[in-house]
Motif scaffolding. Structure first.
Motif, PDB file in Angstrom:
ATOM      1  N   UNK A 436      -4.615  -0.060   3.475  1.00  0.00           N
ATOM      2  CA  UNK A 436      -5.657  -0.789   3.002  1.00  0.00           C
ATOM      3  C   UNK A 436      -6.544  -0.055   1.884  1.00  0.00           C
ATOM      4  N   UNK A 437      -6.611   1.297   2.322  1.00  0.00           N
ATOM      5  CA  UNK A 437      -7.376   2.031   1.431  1.00  0.00           C
ATOM      6  C   UNK A 437      -6.749   2.267  -0.014  1.00  0.00           C
ATOM      7  N   UNK A 438      -5.375   2.520   0.113  1.00  0.00           N
ATOM      8  CA  UNK A 438      -4.744   2.632  -1.340  1.00  0.00           C
ATOM      9  C   UNK A 438      -4.778   1.360  -2.164  1.00  0.00           C
ATOM     10  N   UNK A 439      -5.330   0.268  -1.745  1.00  0.00           N
ATOM     11  CA  UNK A 439      -5.297  -0.773  -2.734  1.00  0.00           C
ATOM     12  C   UNK A 439      -6.389  -0.460  -3.856  1.00  0.00           C
ATOM     13  N   UNK A 440      -7.482   0.294  -3.204  1.00  0.00           N
ATOM     14  CA  UNK A 440      -8.394   0.714  -4.085  1.00  0.00           C
ATOM     15  C   UNK A 440      -8.254   1.753  -5.073  1.00  0.00           C
ATOM     16  N   UNK A 441      -7.105   2.543  -4.802  1.00  0.00           N
ATOM     17  CA  UNK A 441      -6.645   3.376  -5.732  1.00  0.00           C
ATOM     18  C   UNK A 441      -5.586   3.006  -6.709  1.00  0.00           C
ATOM     19  N   UNK A 442      -4.922   1.815  -6.591  1.00  0.00           N
ATOM     20  CA  UNK A 442      -4.022   1.408  -7.240  1.00  0.00           C
ATOM     21  C   UNK A 442      -4.485   0.757  -8.764  1.00  0.00           C
ATOM     22  N   UNK A 443      -3.826   1.252  -9.600  1.00  0.00           N
ATOM     23  CA  UNK A 443      -4.071   0.946 -10.954  1.00  0.00           C
ATOM     24  C   UNK A 443      -2.657   0.833 -11.672  1.00  0.00           C
ATOM     25  N   UNK A 444      -1.897  -0.524 -11.842  1.00  0.00           N
ATOM     26  CA  UNK A 444      -0.672  -0.403 -11.857  1.00  0.00           C
ATOM     27  C   UNK A 444      -0.229   0.115 -13.329  1.00  0.00           C
ATOM     28  N   UNK A 496       4.919  -5.750  -2.215  1.00  0.00           N
ATOM     29  CA  UNK A 496       4.344  -4.375  -1.647  1.00  0.00           C
ATOM     30  C   UNK A 496       2.912  -4.113  -2.137  1.00  0.00           C
ATOM     31  N   UNK A 497       2.811  -4.483  -3.144  1.00  0.00           N
ATOM     32  CA  UNK A 497       1.523  -4.098  -3.768  1.00  0.00           C
ATOM     33  C   UNK A 497       0.263  -4.971  -3.618  1.00  0.00           C
ATOM     34  N   UNK A 498       0.630  -5.915  -3.078  1.00  0.00           N
ATOM     35  CA  UNK A 498      -0.262  -7.159  -2.289  1.00  0.00           C
ATOM     36  C   UNK A 498      -0.927  -6.635  -1.113  1.00  0.00           C
ATOM     37  N   UNK A 499      -2.133  -6.526  -0.799  1.00  0.00           N
ATOM     38  CA  UNK A 499      -2.694  -5.869   0.382  1.00  0.00           C
ATOM     39  C   UNK A 499      -2.248  -7.021   1.575  1.00  0.00           C
ATOM     40  N   UNK A 500      -2.430  -8.107   1.444  1.00  0.00           N
ATOM     41  CA  UNK A 500      -2.117  -8.738   2.456  1.00  0.00           C
ATOM     42  C   UNK A 500      -0.614  -8.980   3.074  1.00  0.00           C
ATOM     43  N   UNK A 501       0.114  -8.963   1.930  1.00  0.00           N
ATOM     44  CA  UNK A 501       1.633  -8.700   2.169  1.00  0.00           C
ATOM     45  C   UNK A 501       2.077  -7.451   2.805  1.00  0.00           C
ATOM     46  N   UNK A 502       1.517  -6.502   2.191  1.00  0.00           N
ATOM     47  CA  UNK A 502       1.748  -4.901   2.645  1.00  0.00           C
ATOM     48  C   UNK A 502       1.363  -5.132   4.171  1.00  0.00           C
ATOM     49  N   UNK A 503       0.311  -5.429   4.604  1.00  0.00           N
ATOM     50  CA  UNK A 503      -0.100  -5.442   5.922  1.00  0.00           C
ATOM     51  C   UNK A 503       0.995  -6.121   6.940  1.00  0.00           C
TER      52      UNK A 503
END
Length: 723
Positions: A436-444, A496-503
């Motif tokens: 979850x936290x990595x979503x905040x760190x992701x800048x494509x 993979x880069x979508x939080x809900x799908x990654x979860x």
């Protein structure tokens, strides 16, 4: 503390000043008269009571890979600003940029929860050396030995963690001479109380990092919470501040030159026990490669971050960590060269070899050393491949997340005790937090460019070091347009880069992941096969090391004939020190304290030397309050001591002989970066925030009246009444 086998007998105590990261039990073996003469004003048994297995040292806690310290019984913990940076990033937006502005909770209801933040309070330490080695089958090869030790470690930890809210680990000392089981209370509800503006917490930025004179307020205050009955609990609005048994009151009088201090904490890793050839490998290959590769990645993050305000926030935490590692590597190289550390280690080893050759009981140490050297030469053959493979899955978010999901699906199919330690049931909440936290760190945009840079490097590897997954997906030779197009497709067509799908993916089997036909997941599954092979290779090396290194280390310690402090391994340690300046080079002499006037002298109005307006206003108006040092005639900001510190000591409490907090450790000087390889009393200096600067900011800048009352610095309503 429970039964603990001392690594060595601590005699000749006066020789211990400065050098040495000593365990709590070892402190009790020091001469109390000597400690008193140095400046310790409390009985050593108050630092650590062996009958209870706790003491004042337990006021130093582990915080997200850093150290912190309880400073009030109401769960307040002080640590470094950079150690709570992820919480600031988590709650920041371009419209509410807490990283830049800082944060102060006016009441407990405003404190900000930290996703995945943990505080570990030490409870006991138990020697488990016999149990560990008894688990190794007779005649085991190196891989079997390592697997058996790992299995026993898991069993010991599982038994230890049957107690609620408990975190345990087994630490190895001197390559396997001793194993110790540590038992800590885990507090999972951690909230941010105060963080100064970035222009204070990072004042000087990368330019001043690892240097002196320093003028940085690298501190923040967080609070640990528990359930109403006092037990540890996850975040809940019903939780109450954790009641700390041990804490360090703030010493409002601060320090002066030559004062005795102690630095307590969880130093991560040092390399003083390495053979000279291992040190030489880090000097000739590892640190230069970090500078080369991370230098390129840093430039990418900087360039992409400047194009987008939200992207700049997203890359901030990763950029900060990479810059620190980059500059540290330069300091290590400079220090290794300046101190002739590799040459000195070769000379030291030669002396031990000559000594051991005359003693039959140490014949095994000589053959062990010879085999260790042979193993080092073998590792060197695959260095480049291993470094890039680690960097692809460690520095770049997309492949890193894909590999994590692939490995999670594979490991969850196994019984818990047969999994890799990082994928056991006890780790799943942390993995969920990270996902979850990595979503905040992701800048494509930045992530894609970093991936491109590493693919280019991987495609340049020699025939014996190829990364098969990269060859399969991107080809064996670099063509920028083609590789960029493939990366664009990879990022565009993945979930993979979508939080809900990654979860959702985190709970799926390997077959389910493959059935998704997700291109990034497929790449992660391919790469994970190589990761698994590398893990087995490293397990085999680890098994060989634990077979060989203890023999060599016992000879080294016997030859020394005096205390040899164990390398850092993230366990609770204490270093004794004095407040001291130093002479970094011919003709230069640095005093051990800096002041508020120095902060303003550096002020240019441009980052990294832009003093926040409210701080500058208070400084220029000389609103010093009661925090002036009479000798300096100014508010002290930072000070030096000759403590033996390393990474992991970030946020360590620096306390006086009464057990009061006088500072917060946050750095070392440039000349001392290579302290990881050997302690040099002439330049071994750690950098601390003076507690009076902390109090000046809270008092004269922030007007944090309630917090000051809670800390016992200002009279008024009891801390529990603060709203």
């Amino acid at each position: 503390m429970k039964k603990t086998l001392l690594l060595l007998s601590l005699v000749a105590a006066p020789a211990l000043a400065g050098e040495g990261k000593w365990t709590p039990q070892q402190v009790l073996e020091l001469d109390p008269a000597w400690l008193k003469a140095q400046g310790l004003q409390v009985p050593p048994t108050r630092l650590w009571d062996p009958k209870r297995g706790t003491g004042l040292l337990a006021g130093a806690v582990s915080v997200n890979g850093c150290t912190g310290a309880f400073i009030a019984e109401t769960g307040l913990v002080i640590t470094n600003h950079h150690c709570v940076f992820p919480i600031l990033q988590e709650h920041s937006t371009p419209q509410r940029d807490l990283i830049t502005q800082g944060f102060l909770a006016k009441g407990r209801e405003e404190e900000l929860p930290g996703q995945g933040s943990r505080i570990h309070v030490p409870r006991s330490f138990t020697d488990v050396t016999k149990e560990m080695y008894a688990a190794v089958p007779e005649g085991a090869d190196d891989l079997t030995r390592q697997k058996a030790l790992e299995r026993k470690e898991k069993e010991l930890v599982a038994e230890c963690e049957k107690r609620p809210a408990t975190r345990c680990r087994v630490a190895s000392f001197d390559g396997g001479v001793q194993f110790v089981l540590s038992d800590s209370v885990e507090l999972a509800d951690v909230r941010l109380v105060y963080a100064p503006p970035r222009g204070v917490g990072e004042y000087g930025g990368d330019e001043d990092n690892w240097t002196w004179p320093r003028h940085t307020g690298d501190f923040s205050i967080i609070r640990a919470y528990s359930a109403p009955d006092g037990s540890a609990a996850k975040y809940s609005a019903q939780n109450v501040p954790y009641k700390a048994e041990f804490f360090f009151p703030l010493a409002t009088e601060g320090v002066k030159p030559d004062d005795f201090v102690m630095v307590l904490g969880y130093p991560g890793t040092t390399f003083r026990a390495l053979l000279a050839e291992d040190m030489a490998e880090r000097q000739s290959r590892f640190y230069p490669r970090v500078i080369d590769v991370y230098g390129e990645l840093i430039r990418i993050l900087e360039e992409e971050g400047e194009k987008d305000p939200a992207g700049k926030i997203a890359v901030a935490s990763n950029l900060k960590a990479m810059r620190n590692r980059y500059k540290n590597s330069g300091g290590q190289l400079a220090g290794l060269k300046r101190g002739r550390i590799v040459q000195k280690q070769r000379e030291s080893e030669a002396a031990v070899v000559a000594w051991a050759e005359k003693r039959k009981e140490h014949a095994g140490a000589l053959s062990a050393r010879a085999e260790l050297l042979s193993l080092q030469a073998e590792r060197a053959k695959t260095f480049e491949r291993e470094f890039l493979l680690d960097t692809v899955r460690g520095a770049v978010k997309a492949p890193g997340l894909a590999v994590m999901l692939a490995r999670l699906s594979q490991e969850r199919a196994k019984p818990d005790l047969e999994r890799r330690p990082e994928f056991m049931e006890r780790e799943l909440p942390r993995l969920a937090d990270r996902l979850e936290r990595e979503q905040k760190n992701l800048f494509t945009a930045a992530d894609k460019r970093m991936f491109l840079a590493l693919v280019r490097r991987a495609q340049g590897l020699g025939a014996g070091e190829r990364i098969a997954a990269i060859d399969k997906y991107f080809g064996r030779t670099y063509a920028e347009k083609e590789v960029s197009a493939k990366l664009d497709a990879l990022y565009a067509n993945t979930k993979v880069l979508e939080l809900s799908e990654r979860q959702k993916m985190a709970g799926e089997t390997e077959a389910q992941l493959r059935a998704r036909k997700d291109p990034l997941l497929d790449f992660g599954l391919e790469l994970s096969a190589e990761v698994v092979a590398l893990e087995e290779q490293r397990d085999r090396r680890a098994g060989a090391n634990v077979r060989l290194m203890p023999q060599w280390r016992r000879a080294v310690m016997a030859h020394a004939g005096k205390p040899v402090a164990p390398d850092a391994n993230s366990t609770l340690r204490v270093s004794f020190a004095k407040v001291k300046g130093y002479a970094p080079r011919d003709g230069a002499l640095y005093t051990p304290q800096t002041t508020l006037a120095g902060v303003m002298e550096k002020h240019t109005g441009q980052a990294p030397f832009a003093v926040p307006e409210k701080v500058a206003a208070a400084a220029e108006a000389k609103k010093h309050g009661p925090w002036v040092d009479k000798r300096l005639k100014d508010v002290p900001v930072n000070f030096l001591a000759d403590a033996d510190t390393t990474g992991g000591n970030s946020g360590s409490p620096t306390v006086n002989g009464k057990g009061q907090l006088v500072g917060i450790n946050f750095d070392r000087v440039w000349e001392n970066v290579a302290n990881d390889f050997g302690y040099n009393p002439d330049v071994a200096r750690n950098v601390n925030v003076d507690v009076r600067y902390v109090l000046w900011l809270l008092d004269q800048v922030e007007d944090a009246d309630g917090l000051l009352r809670e800390l016992g610095v200002r009279k008024g309503p009891k801390a529990q009444e603060r709203r």
